[in-house]
Design a protein around this motif. Structure first.
Motif, PDB file in Angstrom:
ATOM      1  N   PRO A   1       0.837  -1.213   0.000  1.00 56.08           N
ATOM      2  CA  PRO A   1       0.000   0.000   0.000  1.00 56.08           C
ATOM      3  C   PRO A   1       0.863   1.250   0.000  1.00 56.08           C
ATOM      4  CG  PRO A   1       0.001  -1.025   2.163  1.00 56.08           C
ATOM      5  CD  PRO A   1       0.682  -1.984   1.251  1.00 56.08           C
ATOM      6  N   ARG A   2       0.430   2.262  -0.729  1.00 60.94           N
ATOM      7  CA  ARG A   2       1.197   3.514  -0.812  1.00 60.94           C
ATOM      8  C   ARG A   2       1.156   4.264   0.512  1.00 60.94           C
ATOM      9  NH1 ARG A   2      -0.631   7.067  -5.582  1.00 60.94           N
ATOM     10  NH2 ARG A   2       1.280   8.189  -5.025  1.00 60.94           N
TER      11      ARG A   2
ATOM     12  N   MET B   1       7.153  -1.664  10.261  1.00 64.73           N
ATOM     13  CA  MET B   1       8.567  -1.922  10.040  1.00 64.73           C
ATOM     14  C   MET B   1       9.058  -1.229   8.775  1.00 64.73           C
ATOM     15  SD  MET B   1       9.075  -5.904  11.153  1.00 64.73           S
ATOM     16  CE  MET B   1      10.856  -5.797  11.034  1.00 64.73           C
ATOM     17  N   THR B   2       8.229  -1.239   7.737  1.00 63.40           N
ATOM     18  CA  THR B   2       8.610  -0.583   6.489  1.00 63.40           C
ATOM     19  C   THR B   2       8.774   0.917   6.696  1.00 63.40           C
ATOM     20  OG1 THR B   2       7.361  -2.260   5.279  1.00 63.40           O
ATOM     21  CG2 THR B   2       8.001  -0.286   4.065  1.00 63.40           C
ATOM     22  N   THR B   3       7.909   1.511   7.484  1.00 66.03           N
ATOM     23  CA  THR B   3       7.996   2.943   7.752  1.00 66.03           C
ATOM     24  C   THR B   3       9.267   3.284   8.520  1.00 66.03           C
ATOM     25  OG1 THR B   3       5.605   3.117   7.810  1.00 66.03           O
ATOM     26  CG2 THR B   3       6.835   4.895   8.814  1.00 66.03           C
ATOM     27  N   LEU B   4       9.560   2.521   9.565  1.00 62.05           N
ATOM     28  CA  LEU B   4      10.789   2.772  10.317  1.00 62.05           C
ATOM     29  C   LEU B   4      12.009   2.649   9.413  1.00 62.05           C
ATOM     30  CD1 LEU B   4      10.156   0.911  13.710  1.00 62.05           C
ATOM     31  CD2 LEU B   4       9.891   3.341  13.216  1.00 62.05           C
TER      32      LEU B   4
ATOM     33  N   LEU C   1       1.591  10.011   5.287  1.00 61.21           N
ATOM     34  CA  LEU C   1       2.903   9.425   5.015  1.00 61.21           C
ATOM     35  C   LEU C   1       2.790   8.355   3.943  1.00 61.21           C
ATOM     36  CD1 LEU C   1       5.868   9.488   6.077  1.00 61.21           C
ATOM     37  CD2 LEU C   1       5.245   7.536   7.477  1.00 61.21           C
ATOM     38  N   ARG C   2       3.666   8.422   2.946  1.00 63.31           N
ATOM     39  CA  ARG C   2       3.570   7.495   1.812  1.00 63.31           C
ATOM     40  C   ARG C   2       4.900   6.820   1.539  1.00 63.31           C
ATOM     41  NH1 ARG C   2      -0.625   9.875  -2.365  1.00 63.31           N
ATOM     42  NH2 ARG C   2      -1.834  11.234  -1.015  1.00 63.31           N
ATOM     43  N   ARG C   3       4.816   5.787   0.779  1.00 67.00           N
ATOM     44  CA  ARG C   3       6.023   5.097   0.327  1.00 67.00           C
ATOM     45  C   ARG C   3       6.812   6.052  -0.558  1.00 67.00           C
ATOM     46  NH1 ARG C   3       6.922  -0.399   0.100  1.00 67.00           N
ATOM     47  NH2 ARG C   3       4.716  -0.708   0.563  1.00 67.00           N
ATOM     48  N   ARG C   4       8.033   6.369  -0.152  1.00 59.63           N
ATOM     49  CA  ARG C   4       8.810   7.345  -0.899  1.00 59.63           C
ATOM     50  C   ARG C   4       9.216   6.782  -2.260  1.00 59.63           C
ATOM     51  NH1 ARG C   4      12.272   8.314   2.764  1.00 59.63           N
ATOM     52  NH2 ARG C   4      11.058   9.962   3.696  1.00 59.63           N
TER      53      ARG C   4
ATOM     54  N   THR D   1       6.032  13.654   3.398  1.00 58.02           N
ATOM     55  CA  THR D   1       5.507  14.546   2.379  1.00 58.02           C
ATOM     56  C   THR D   1       4.146  14.031   1.969  1.00 58.02           C
ATOM     57  OG1 THR D   1       6.424  13.254   0.594  1.00 58.02           O
ATOM     58  CG2 THR D   1       7.853  14.917   1.543  1.00 58.02           C
ATOM     59  N   THR D   2       3.510  14.708   1.064  1.00 59.71           N
ATOM     60  CA  THR D   2       2.205  14.223   0.609  1.00 59.71           C
ATOM     61  C   THR D   2       2.350  13.528  -0.735  1.00 59.71           C
ATOM     62  OG1 THR D   2       1.840  16.423  -0.284  1.00 59.71           O
ATOM     63  CG2 THR D   2       0.825  15.916   1.823  1.00 59.71           C
ATOM     64  N   VAL D   3       3.519  12.919  -0.954  1.00 62.28           N
ATOM     65  CA  VAL D   3       3.731  12.249  -2.231  1.00 62.28           C
ATOM     66  C   VAL D   3       3.533  10.752  -2.107  1.00 62.28           C
ATOM     67  CG1 VAL D   3       5.270  12.106  -4.195  1.00 62.28           C
ATOM     68  CG2 VAL D   3       5.463  14.024  -2.643  1.00 62.28           C
ATOM     69  N   ALA D   4       4.423  10.011  -1.464  1.00 59.70           N
ATOM     70  CA  ALA D   4       4.253   8.560  -1.384  1.00 59.70           C
ATOM     71  C   ALA D   4       5.218   7.911  -0.412  1.00 59.70           C
ATOM     72  CB  ALA D   4       4.434   7.950  -2.747  1.00 59.70           C
ATOM     73  N   GLU D   5       4.756   7.079   0.482  1.00 58.22           N
ATOM     74  CA  GLU D   5       5.552   6.430   1.495  1.00 58.22           C
ATOM     75  C   GLU D   5       4.851   5.231   2.139  1.00 58.22           C
ATOM     76  OE1 GLU D   5       6.933   9.595   4.024  1.00 58.22           O
ATOM     77  OE2 GLU D   5       8.477   9.689   2.537  1.00 58.22           O
ATOM     78  N   THR D   6       5.543   4.462   3.031  1.00 60.02           N
ATOM     79  CA  THR D   6       4.911   3.323   3.721  1.00 60.02           C
ATOM     80  C   THR D   6       5.495   3.015   5.077  1.00 60.02           C
ATOM     81  OG1 THR D   6       5.883   2.301   1.805  1.00 60.02           O
ATOM     82  CG2 THR D   6       3.769   1.471   2.460  1.00 60.02           C
ATOM     83  N   PRO D   7       4.689   2.559   6.075  1.00 57.89           N
ATOM     84  CA  PRO D   7       5.188   2.207   7.399  1.00 57.89           C
ATOM     85  C   PRO D   7       5.327   0.719   7.643  1.00 57.89           C
ATOM     86  CG  PRO D   7       2.939   2.850   7.542  1.00 57.89           C
ATOM     87  CD  PRO D   7       3.293   2.787   6.081  1.00 57.89           C
ATOM     88  N   THR D   8       5.850   0.378   8.755  1.00 51.39           N
ATOM     89  CA  THR D   8       6.013  -1.013   9.164  1.00 51.39           C
ATOM     90  C   THR D   8       5.487  -1.234  10.565  1.00 51.39           C
ATOM     91  OG1 THR D   8       8.137  -0.515  10.041  1.00 51.39           O
ATOM     92  CG2 THR D   8       8.104  -1.322   7.817  1.00 51.39           C
ATOM     93  N   ALA D   9       5.372  -2.457  11.039  1.00 54.00           N
ATOM     94  CA  ALA D   9       4.748  -2.693  12.323  1.00 54.00           C
ATOM     95  C   ALA D   9       5.672  -3.147  13.407  1.00 54.00           C
ATOM     96  CB  ALA D   9       3.697  -3.749  12.154  1.00 54.00           C
TER      97      ALA D   9
END
Length: 449
Positions: free
Chosen positions: A291-292, A340-343, A410-413, A437-445
């Motif tokens: 997910p973005r 985990m992906t976000t960190l 937060l989005r997947r960069r 940013t408001t572009v693209a990124e992703t977080p982790t758990a």
């Protein structure tokens, strides 16, 4: 015509995915070994206490003896892991766990262990985990990069959960067959073997740490990194409550409901098994789904974690309870991989272990208190009311986190490569410039996972 066998120049290992490097494979294998041993040992510890004449209160004291040093030493463990090579911290922690579990096993096998001895040894084990957890999380995140980091984290978590399920089942069978002492001995051997694997980790790709201003300065720097990111501290604050409530429901109320209203321990065991299967399914899902808006998707996945408390409050029969536990297991993995992906994306590599330590500390600090207060809360409000209150509070704090703009946005960069947009690898942008940013990124758990 027969297809020629793979030549020595193209061994099967060369066919592994690009993201599954040597360190990643060693970390995954070692984690599977320790999870096989530890999940059985947790059951064995309780039975060892009871077989030595202890009651439920003694079991609780021994369990608390493990959690308290884990909470107390986490922040120091994170600072140490960012100061010296992480694999050395991990090996030293495994050695401490090997010794403590080994002595515990000998005491159980050869005599009548005293309560203070069991508390001391489990406290040493908890101390080892306090230093191990931040180092291990930082090491794992520094071992993967590129487009498939989410898949790597999902597979790692799937392997851990699968080993944990197998370890609990095997441990239960071995306790019945040969007693808890041998299960504790197997856990000690697992720590020794896993520590040997982790000794071969390669840290040459990690930049040497610059001389710092001491342990307190390192802790302060980690704190500044932590509080400077609203998405980070708000989710850890959320999970300090979520983990506490879920822990009380699963360790106190679940067994009581099963005993009083579902017919015994077997239905609760079935429900826990469905939770384990749910975590595997959730990890498999996150291997395929990227997910973005990672934090948004992950946080939405926290809402179903309230379902088991609600199911116990009714209470639903074993089929309904198992379904709630399964959905909860899937949901926690959706959040876990996203976190985990976000960190990995947002936190500088040299601060990963300290940030992870604040994460672990915040997520577990209230757990001993919640389990201690579960009984008084039941007496004061009633069991069903306490469980409904837990479910409601999980929903409320999760909804409040969604008010934080960074969590929603937060989005997947991404970066431009040859005219196309592709995910960025690596472990994050520089500290203060990594605000979402408001572009693209992703977080982790992680909180509490």
């Amino acid at each position: 015509m027969r297809t020629p066998a793979a030549s020595p120049r193209t061994p099967l290992l060369s066919r592994r995915p690009e993201w599954a490097g040597r360190n990643y494979l060693l970390l995954t294998a070692a984690a599977m070994v320790t999870n096989l041993g530890t999940h059985g040992a947790l059951i064995a510890t309780a039975f060892a206490v009871m077989e030595s004449g202890g009651d439920s209160g003694d079991v609780g004291l021994v369990a608390a003896a493990r959690i308290v040093p884990l909470v107390l030493f986490l922040l120091i463990g994170g600072a140490v892991a960012d100061r010296i090579p992480r694999h050395r911290v991990m090996v030293a922690a495994n050695a401490l766990n090997f010794v403590s579990q080994g002595v515990f096993a000998v005491l159980v096998l050869t005599g009548d262990p005293q309560l203070w001895q069991m508390m001391l040894l489990t406290a040493l084990c908890g101390t080892g985990q306090a230093f191990f957890n931040p180092a291990a999380e930082g090491m794992l995140m520094s071992s993967v990069s590129g487009e498939q980091v989410s898949r790597a984290f999902a597979l790692f978590r799937m392997a851990m959960h699968g080993a944990g399920i197998g370890g609990a089942a095997l441990g239960g069978a071995l306790i019945a067959a040969v007693g808890p002492g041998w299960v504790l001995a197997i856990d000690a051997a697992a720590f020794a073997f896993a520590g040997a694997l982790r000794a071969f980790l390669d840290v040459s790709h990690i930049a040497k740490r610059a001389a710092g201003g001491g342990l307190l300065a390192d802790l302060r720097e980690g704190w500044d990194e932590f509080v400077g990111r609203p998405w980070l501290w708000s989710i850890v604050a959320q999970f300090s409550i979520v983990v506490a409530l879920v822990g009380a429901a699963e360790s106190v109320y679940g067994p009581l409901v099963a005993r009083d209203q579902l017919g015994g321990a077997r239905p609760w065991g079935i429900a826990l098994a469905f939770f384990g299967v749910g975590t595997l399914v959730g990890a498999f899902l996150m291997m395929r789904w990227k997910p973005r808006r990672m934090l948004l998707v992950g946080t939405l996945g926290v809402f179903p974690i309230a379902l088991p408390s609600a199911a116990l409050a009714v209470p639903l029969d074993v089929v309904g309870l198992s379904a709630a536990m399964f959905v909860s297991g899937v949901a926690i993995e959706v959040f876990g991989v996203a976190w985990m992906t976000t960190l990995h994306q947002e936190i500088p590599e040299e601060k990963l272990s300290r940030v992870s330590a604040y994460d672990w500390f915040g997520s577990t600090a209230m757990l001993p208190l919640s389990t201690a207060l579960a009984g008084p809360a039941e007496n004061l409000f009633g069991r069903s009311e306490a469980l409904w209150g837990s479910a409601t509070l999980i929903v409320v704090v999760t909804a409040l986190v969604l008010l934080v703009p960074d969590v929603r946005n937060l989005r997947r960069r991404t970066k431009e490569v040859g005219g196309s947009t592709t995910p960025v690898g690596g472990s994050a942008a520089p500290a203060k410039t990594a605000a979402p940013t408001t572009v693209a990124e992703t977080p982790t758990a992680h909180p509490g996972s």
